[in-house]
Design a protein around this motif. Sequence first.
Motif, PDB file in Angstrom:
ATOM      1  N   SER A 266     -32.780 -19.678 -17.813  1.00  0.00           N
ATOM      2  CA  SER A 266     -31.509 -20.204 -18.320  1.00  0.00           C
ATOM      3  C   SER A 266     -30.934 -19.234 -19.338  1.00  0.00           C
ATOM      4  N   GLU A 267     -29.751 -19.556 -19.806  1.00  0.00           N
ATOM      5  CA  GLU A 267     -29.079 -18.669 -20.753  1.00  0.00           C
ATOM      6  C   GLU A 267     -29.918 -18.501 -22.029  1.00  0.00           C
ATOM      7  N   VAL A 268     -30.215 -17.265 -22.378  1.00  0.00           N
ATOM      8  CA  VAL A 268     -31.096 -16.978 -23.516  1.00  0.00           C
ATOM      9  C   VAL A 268     -30.349 -17.150 -24.835  1.00  0.00           C
ATOM     10  N   ARG A 269     -30.956 -17.907 -25.749  1.00  0.00           N
ATOM     11  CA  ARG A 269     -30.335 -18.119 -27.062  1.00  0.00           C
ATOM     12  C   ARG A 269     -31.222 -17.676 -28.216  1.00  0.00           C
ATOM     13  N   TYR A 270     -32.522 -17.503 -27.943  1.00  0.00           N
ATOM     14  CA  TYR A 270     -33.448 -17.143 -29.016  1.00  0.00           C
ATOM     15  C   TYR A 270     -34.252 -15.898 -28.617  1.00  0.00           C
ATOM     16  N   GLU A 271     -34.380 -14.966 -29.550  1.00  0.00           N
ATOM     17  CA  GLU A 271     -35.111 -13.718 -29.297  1.00  0.00           C
ATOM     18  C   GLU A 271     -36.120 -13.474 -30.401  1.00  0.00           C
ATOM     19  N   CYS A 272     -37.273 -12.930 -30.034  1.00  0.00           N
ATOM     20  CA  CYS A 272     -38.287 -12.546 -31.009  1.00  0.00           C
ATOM     21  C   CYS A 272     -37.813 -11.281 -31.730  1.00  0.00           C
ATOM     22  N   ASP A 273     -37.914 -11.285 -33.065  1.00  0.00           N
ATOM     23  CA  ASP A 273     -37.449 -10.124 -33.834  1.00  0.00           C
ATOM     24  C   ASP A 273     -38.511  -9.032 -33.928  1.00  0.00           C
ATOM     25  N   ILE A 274     -39.652  -9.235 -33.239  1.00  0.00           N
ATOM     26  CA  ILE A 274     -40.721  -8.234 -33.271  1.00  0.00           C
ATOM     27  C   ILE A 274     -40.869  -7.527 -31.921  1.00  0.00           C
ATOM     28  N   CYS A 275     -40.744  -8.299 -30.823  1.00  0.00           N
ATOM     29  CA  CYS A 275     -40.850  -7.711 -29.489  1.00  0.00           C
ATOM     30  C   CYS A 275     -39.647  -8.128 -28.647  1.00  0.00           C
ATOM     31  N   TYR A 277     -39.494 -10.426 -26.289  1.00  0.00           N
ATOM     32  CA  TYR A 277     -39.597 -11.765 -25.723  1.00  0.00           C
ATOM     33  C   TYR A 277     -38.325 -12.564 -26.011  1.00  0.00           C
ATOM     34  N   LYS A 278     -37.814 -13.268 -24.966  1.00  0.00           N
ATOM     35  CA  LYS A 278     -36.613 -14.090 -25.090  1.00  0.00           C
ATOM     36  C   LYS A 278     -36.861 -15.449 -24.447  1.00  0.00           C
ATOM     37  N   THR A 279     -36.200 -16.476 -24.970  1.00  0.00           N
ATOM     38  CA  THR A 279     -36.325 -17.821 -24.412  1.00  0.00           C
ATOM     39  C   THR A 279     -35.111 -18.648 -24.802  1.00  0.00           C
ATOM     40  N   ALA A 280     -34.882 -19.714 -24.042  1.00  0.00           N
ATOM     41  CA  ALA A 280     -33.793 -20.635 -24.356  1.00  0.00           C
ATOM     42  C   ALA A 280     -34.287 -21.828 -25.175  1.00  0.00           C
ATOM     43  N   ILE A 281     -35.580 -21.861 -25.464  1.00  0.00           N
ATOM     44  CA  ILE A 281     -36.176 -22.995 -26.177  1.00  0.00           C
ATOM     45  C   ILE A 281     -36.634 -22.552 -27.559  1.00  0.00           C
ATOM     46  N   LYS A 282     -36.117 -23.194 -28.588  1.00  0.00           N
ATOM     47  CA  LYS A 282     -36.363 -22.777 -29.964  1.00  0.00           C
ATOM     48  C   LYS A 282     -37.848 -22.829 -30.329  1.00  0.00           C
ATOM     49  N   TRP A 283     -38.543 -23.939 -29.958  1.00  0.00           N
ATOM     50  CA  TRP A 283     -39.938 -24.072 -30.379  1.00  0.00           C
ATOM     51  C   TRP A 283     -40.844 -23.084 -29.656  1.00  0.00           C
ATOM     52  N   MET A 284     -40.388 -22.559 -28.508  1.00  0.00           N
ATOM     53  CA  MET A 284     -41.183 -21.555 -27.803  1.00  0.00           C
ATOM     54  C   MET A 284     -41.252 -20.248 -28.597  1.00  0.00           C
ATOM     55  N   ILE A 285     -40.193 -19.938 -29.347  1.00  0.00           N
ATOM     56  CA  ILE A 285     -40.194 -18.745 -30.197  1.00  0.00           C
ATOM     57  C   ILE A 285     -41.234 -18.907 -31.304  1.00  0.00           C
ATOM     58  N   ARG A 289     -44.451 -16.448 -31.803  1.00  0.00           N
ATOM     59  CA  ARG A 289     -44.657 -15.637 -33.010  1.00  0.00           C
ATOM     60  C   ARG A 289     -46.087 -15.706 -33.537  1.00  0.00           C
ATOM     61  N   ARG A 290     -46.817 -16.769 -33.167  1.00  0.00           N
ATOM     62  CA  ARG A 290     -48.208 -16.879 -33.593  1.00  0.00           C
ATOM     63  C   ARG A 290     -49.043 -15.714 -33.060  1.00  0.00           C
ATOM     64  N   LYS A 291     -48.663 -15.194 -31.904  1.00  0.00           N
ATOM     65  CA  LYS A 291     -49.397 -14.070 -31.323  1.00  0.00           C
ATOM     66  C   LYS A 291     -49.313 -12.840 -32.223  1.00  0.00           C
ATOM     67  N   HIS A 292     -48.164 -12.648 -32.847  1.00  0.00           N
ATOM     68  CA  HIS A 292     -47.972 -11.469 -33.699  1.00  0.00           C
ATOM     69  C   HIS A 292     -48.687 -11.606 -35.044  1.00  0.00           C
ATOM     70  N   PHE A 293     -48.725 -12.810 -35.565  1.00  0.00           N
ATOM     71  CA  PHE A 293     -49.282 -13.013 -36.904  1.00  0.00           C
ATOM     72  C   PHE A 293     -50.708 -13.573 -36.881  1.00  0.00           C
ATOM     73  N   GLY A 294     -51.242 -13.771 -35.691  1.00  0.00           N
ATOM     74  CA  GLY A 294     -52.629 -14.200 -35.573  1.00  0.00           C
ATOM     75  C   GLY A 294     -52.904 -15.603 -36.061  1.00  0.00           C
ATOM     76  N   GLU A 295     -51.909 -16.481 -36.007  1.00  0.00           N
ATOM     77  CA  GLU A 295     -52.105 -17.854 -36.456  1.00  0.00           C
ATOM     78  C   GLU A 295     -52.983 -18.606 -35.456  1.00  0.00           C
ATOM     79  N   LYS A 296     -54.145 -19.054 -35.902  1.00  0.00           N
ATOM     80  CA  LYS A 296     -55.059 -19.816 -35.060  1.00  0.00           C
ATOM     81  C   LYS A 296     -55.554 -21.024 -35.856  1.00  0.00           C
ATOM     82  N   ASN A 297     -54.883 -22.150 -35.641  1.00  0.00           N
ATOM     83  CA  ASN A 297     -55.145 -23.341 -36.446  1.00  0.00           C
ATOM     84  C   ASN A 297     -56.073 -24.345 -35.771  1.00  0.00           C
TER      85      ASN A 297
END
Length: 354
Positions: A266-275, A277-285, A289-297
């Motif tokens: 679908s139409e892309v509205r959100y982009e990762c500012d590090i790589c 990656y693009k998506t139309a879903i806000k929470w997917m961004i 981003r956890r992949k870049h910062f190593g967040e493992k909760n």
Amino acid sequence: MQNTKRLYIARKNVLTVLQYGKVMPFNWNTSGFRCFYCGKFMRDCVALREHTESKHSSVDMENCLPKRIISKDVPVKIDVTDIACKFCPNTDLNTLEDLISHITSIHKEEYDDTAGVCIFPFCLKRDIMNCVLCESVFDNFTSLMRHMNKEHIAHGYICQICGLSFVDSIRLKRHITYSHVGHRCTLCGKLFEASHKLEWHRQRIHGQVKTHECNLCSETFDNKYQVKVHMGKVHNVEKYRIKCEYCPKICTTKGAMVLHVQSLHSEVRYECDICEYKTAIKWMIKLHRRKHFGEKNYACSICQRKFGRSSNLRAHMKVHTGQNGRVCRRCHQGFTDFESLSKHELELHYFEQV
């Protein structure tokens, strides 16, 4: 008297649209679709369309509609997939508003807007369904109908307890019953606003686990959704293997396919500012981003290995037991089975649950 007048106007508006428009009225409940004219039950919208065209091509609308439209508050549902004017087939019409404008301006018929929303337009499809009034996308008609009633119709019946509004008194009474009268646990007497919350309570506090069995291999699961995913992945049941129309991707549920299409096609509205990656879903961004910062909760309670998603932790638990594990919703620890999770919750989170 005012209500009678509104009902008369609603019937007249619907009559005008059906007389001039190439559209299909239909009824629906949670069991499936029903023919607007004869009430025949249909699970498939394509079969419903074929039935209506072949069996009800000529209907005495003026005598039929008063029997079918009995409430001023419930809009008539129509399929506008092949919308056109019956008398001007070459005129380009894309929406219900285009058709109504064409009828009033070219054919000089009246359409009275004072009655409010008389018609709900839908583009009926077998799989993914789009709201024709906004950009929302759904994987089932139930969710689409709930969205239409909530977002695209004026509500005149207000709950005096919580302030929510509803289209008619029947829906208001149902809301009060489910949300404010509640569902009571027969074991401890605790009251819940929804049946699914009572079900969770019975599992977590009282250990009453309801399981669902695969009829092909007898493996058991926590819910029907997991059974469907299992049947698509393990047994390759075609019904649960949904193919993307844009790429080779195959999903096991309609919801997963909707998420896939929204995320990638679908139409892309959100982009990762590090790589890139693009998506139309806000929470997917946020998840990406956890992949870049190593967040493992999410942590395994046995080997202490950590994960960025609860789904990955549940899958990891197979290493220890051979089956998907359970994840505590409060502290994100993973456990091998329901009993271990229940014991953990009773010891550490008991006062958060009662």
